[in-house]
Design a protein around this motif. Structure first.
Motif, PDB file in Angstrom:
ATOM      1  N   GLU A 150       0.856  -1.187   0.000  1.00 53.33           N
ATOM      2  CA  GLU A 150       0.000   0.000   0.000  1.00 53.33           C
ATOM      3  C   GLU A 150       0.890   1.233   0.000  1.00 53.33           C
ATOM      4  N   LYS A 272      -3.818   0.030  14.049  1.00 49.37           N
ATOM      5  CA  LYS A 272      -4.666   1.074  13.477  1.00 49.37           C
ATOM      6  C   LYS A 272      -6.091   0.669  13.808  1.00 49.37           C
ATOM      7  N   ARG A 309      -1.902   3.748  17.019  1.00 50.55           N
ATOM      8  CA  ARG A 309      -1.919   4.939  16.156  1.00 50.55           C
ATOM      9  C   ARG A 309      -3.059   5.889  16.519  1.00 50.55           C
ATOM     10  N   LYS A 350       0.852  10.939  13.748  1.00 48.34           N
ATOM     11  CA  LYS A 350       1.389  11.496  12.501  1.00 48.34           C
ATOM     12  C   LYS A 350       1.888  12.914  12.757  1.00 48.34           C
ATOM     13  N   ASP A 355      -2.535  14.477   6.967  1.00 51.46           N
ATOM     14  CA  ASP A 355      -2.072  13.223   6.401  1.00 51.46           C
ATOM     15  C   ASP A 355      -0.857  13.395   5.492  1.00 51.46           C
ATOM     16  N   GLU A 383       3.934   9.162  -0.732  1.00 48.69           N
ATOM     17  CA  GLU A 383       2.541   9.125  -1.183  1.00 48.69           C
ATOM     18  C   GLU A 383       2.076  10.478  -1.732  1.00 48.69           C
TER      19      GLU A 383
END
Ligand code: GCW
Length: 658
Positions: A150, A272, A309, A350, A355, A383
């Motif tokens: 991914e 997650k 997370r 994060k 994101d 990403e």
């Protein structure tokens, strides 16, 4: 042998920052390793023996005369420090553990001849952060939408192929070696989105994990596993995953004990939960502390850790609802739980509130939970930063995050217990698809060891290791290409911190309204009058108020908010004048033209280095530059024409906007 000395050692894959020639100085010496039984000291001996075989030195037995003395002095096996000194013509490296000795050896490799001339006053080095981890979003079975990896842009997985563990543990071992050489000590081997096949790694497929752990262990890397919160239900246990149900707790305790039978030094779980549709404790009316603590309890007797997370938000939002703000979510969910997490639970946050965008403020959750262990998560895989087609060296961005002081005093790099990043490596011959993206992996590792390090100095190291004997022209060229590449990428993509504007699904290439009106909570709210998200306390979502001072006040007003974050925090008219003196609309036009010009210039510089880089590497990068230029022009044209149409304001310089 090409001049830059980066020919691969095995022929199958690139030597990256450990070409044989990087070991010339250590390999030319007589070395002696003193240690009790210690597998990592054996790794060091093996490294030295290989280097000596190549460069004429010798690993001597105890009693023999040596110029390079390495010694494990004993102490805690988890102490990763080492001390280096040189006096009377002898370079000596001492460490309490084999682990430290290994890090010390790589330090000596970086110093090269510098470690074997003159005197070096004794100096002890130790990592600033205990956990220095890479997460792999690798699927075991190829996922119908996300594929093998991914958000992977470097071919297949290093660990898995088509539902099976890869047989090639040599490549895994080589990966571990590269990681140890930049300071990484933990790897999670599967995707945090745990699908059915991957869930079984915890139970009947734990042997696959054990094999990988065996290949990484000689380089001091502990293996971690992403697990599904619903594992008991998926794997034949109780019909609930309620974290307070004794049967569920018992199931996890037993499953975890079996994991440790297979992998005695197993690092722990990554979870997650209640995030983008993954199962979690909310289904049972339980808190995230309840969820994390259940897993922490199962891991505790074995010395393991759960990385839980904090990426929890509503992904079924309505664009018309201006009060729900995805940026607020992690802080709102987690700060009430401060102090409730177990000692071996680490909240993995994060770095930004959204994101992994090219520009975000630092997450206000970082620093807001003083009684909770914290790991900061970065994204090495690109990403949202060009997917390893575009050059985008992220060192300066990460360094800004790590130097940010949430309370005005202590920097993020000192608040955190750990740094984690999503890896950008795969089974590609160059490991990272774009050969220059190796610099991101290396830089991340070195920043985990020393978050205060100057990223440019880290880049110097990477250049020198990857291209030993490189003439200044190559080093200068690589700096010219890489140093400003993050800002260049920012210039031709989403402006002023507004984020996204990518094509939905794969997230590559421009789609200004790609996520506007979608349920994902990632909007820019551009209309004919202005653009940006009002996150002020006074008139917006209140997000700015989640920060401590001085930041809350700074971000609250468009007059004090830094230009590069203006549209993250405020909705402003196109004529709003930035601190730079330009209007927002003119800034958008100018940066998009400049970004493309800078990318063109980088490409020219690379073309001029063809005599200094081996042909295959040179050609691979040249191909990627062609795609980067195509992409950068597309971004420029899409963004500029979108805002020209919306605003009706022409470019002050009269350039053609397509
Ligand atoms: O950025 C998003 C990615 C998802 C990822 C998610 C996460 C693994 O698009 O692919 O899922 O973040 O961090 O969980």
């Amino acid at each position: 042998m090409h001049q830059n000395g980066t020919m691969t050692d095995s022929g199958d894959f690139d030597a990256a920052w450990l070409p044989g020639t990087a070991f010339r100085a250590v390999g030319a010496r007589r070395s002696l390793v003193r240690s009790g039984p210690d597998p990592l000291a054996d790794t060091v001996r093996g490294e030295l023996a290989d280097a000596c075989a190549r460069f004429g030195g010798e690993v001597v037995r105890d009693g023999g005369a040596a110029e390079f003395l390495l010694e494990v002095t004993g102490g805690s096996p988890d102490d990763e420090s080492y001390t280096l000194r040189r006096a009377d013509g002898i370079t000596s490296l001492t460490a309490p553990s084999g682990r430290g000795l290994l890090y010390g050896l790589f330090h000596v490799v970086r110093l090269g001849e510098g470690a074997f001339s003159g005197d070096l006053a004794p100096r002890t080095h130790r990592p600033a952060l205990a956990t220095r981890m890479l997460d792999h979003w690798d699927n075991v079975a190829v996922h119908p939408v996300m594929g093998q990896v991914e958000r992977g842009y470097a071919g297949g997985s290093l660990f898995w192929s088509d539902g099976e563990a890869r047989g090639d543990l040599g490549r895994v071992r080589a990966y571990g070696r590269l990681l140890a050489a930049c300071g990484i000590n933990a790897v999670a081997v599967n995707n945090v989105n745990v699908h059915a096949t991957e869930a079984r790694l915890l139970t009947d497929r734990i042997g696959d994990v054990a094999a990988i752990a065996g290949a990484l262990r000689p380089y001091g890397i502990r293996t971690h596993l992403a697990v599904s919160f619903a594992a008991p239900m998926l794997l034949g246990g109780p019909d609930t995953a309620d974290p307070l149900d004794p049967a569920v707790r018992d199931w996890w305790a037993r499953a975890t004990a079996r994991v440790y039978e297979a992998v005695p030094d197993f690092g722990g779980y990554v979870v997650k939960a209640d995030s983008e549709g993954r199962p979690g404790p909310f289904a049972y009316g339980r808190s995230h502390a309840d969820g994390a603590n259940m897993l922490a309890a199962a891991l505790e007797p074995h010395g393991g850790t759960v990385h839980w997370r904090a990426f929890v938000y509503d992904h079924r939002q309505d664009w018309r609802d201006r009060s729900t703000d995805r940026a607020r979510a992690a802080y709102d969910h987690f700060t009430p739980l401060d102090g409730e997490f177990a000692d071996n639970a680490v909240l993995q946050v994060k770095h930004g509130p959204m994101d992994f965008q090219v520009r975000e403020p630092v997450s206000p959750l970082i620093g807001a939970m003083p009684d909770t262990r914290l790991a900061v998560e970065l994204q090495v895989t690109q990403e949202y930063t060009g997917q390893q087609q575009h050059v985008c060296w992220l060192g300066p961005m990460w360094s800004e995050v790590l130097r940010f002081r949430p309370d005005g005093e202590v920097p993020v790099g000192r608040l955190a217990d750990g740094l984690v990043a999503v890896s950008n490596a795969g089974d590609d011959r160059f490991w990272t698809g774009h050969p220059l993206a190796q610099a991101n992996l290396y830089t991340f590792g070195r920043l985990t060891w020393d978050p205060a390090a100057d990223p440019r100095a880290v880049l110097d190291e990477w250049i020198a290791l990857t291209h030993p004997d490189a003439p200044d022209r190559l080093a200068g060229g690589l700096h010219a290409i890489l140093d400003g590449s993050w800002r260049t990428y920012e210039k031709y993509t989403a402006p002023l911190g507004v984020g996204f504007m990518v094509q939905p699904g794969h997230h590559y290439g421009p789609g200004v309204d790609g996520y506007e009106y979608s349920p994902w909570g990632t909007y820019h709210f551009a209309d004919r009058d202005g653009v940006g998200v009002d996150r002020s306390v006074a008139t917006g979502t209140g997000f700015a108020g989640q920060y401590a001072e001085p930041w809350a006040k700074l971000y609250e007003s468009p007059g004090t908010c830094p230009d590069e974050l203006l549209l993250f925090f405020h909705h402003v008219p196109y004529g709003h004048v930035l601190h730079s003196g330009k209007t927002v609309i003119q800034h958008i036009y100018d940066t998009h033209f400049e970004g493309v010009e800078e990318a063109e210039e980088a490409r020219r510089v690379w073309a001029g280095l063809s005599d200094l880089v081996e042909p295959e590497r040179h050609a691979r990068v040249a191909e990627r530059f062609a795609e980067q230029l195509r992409g950068a022009r597309e971004w420029r044209d899409q963004i500029n024409s979108y805002f020209l149409r919306k605003s009706g304001v022409p470019d002050a310089h009269g350039r053609t906007i397509h």
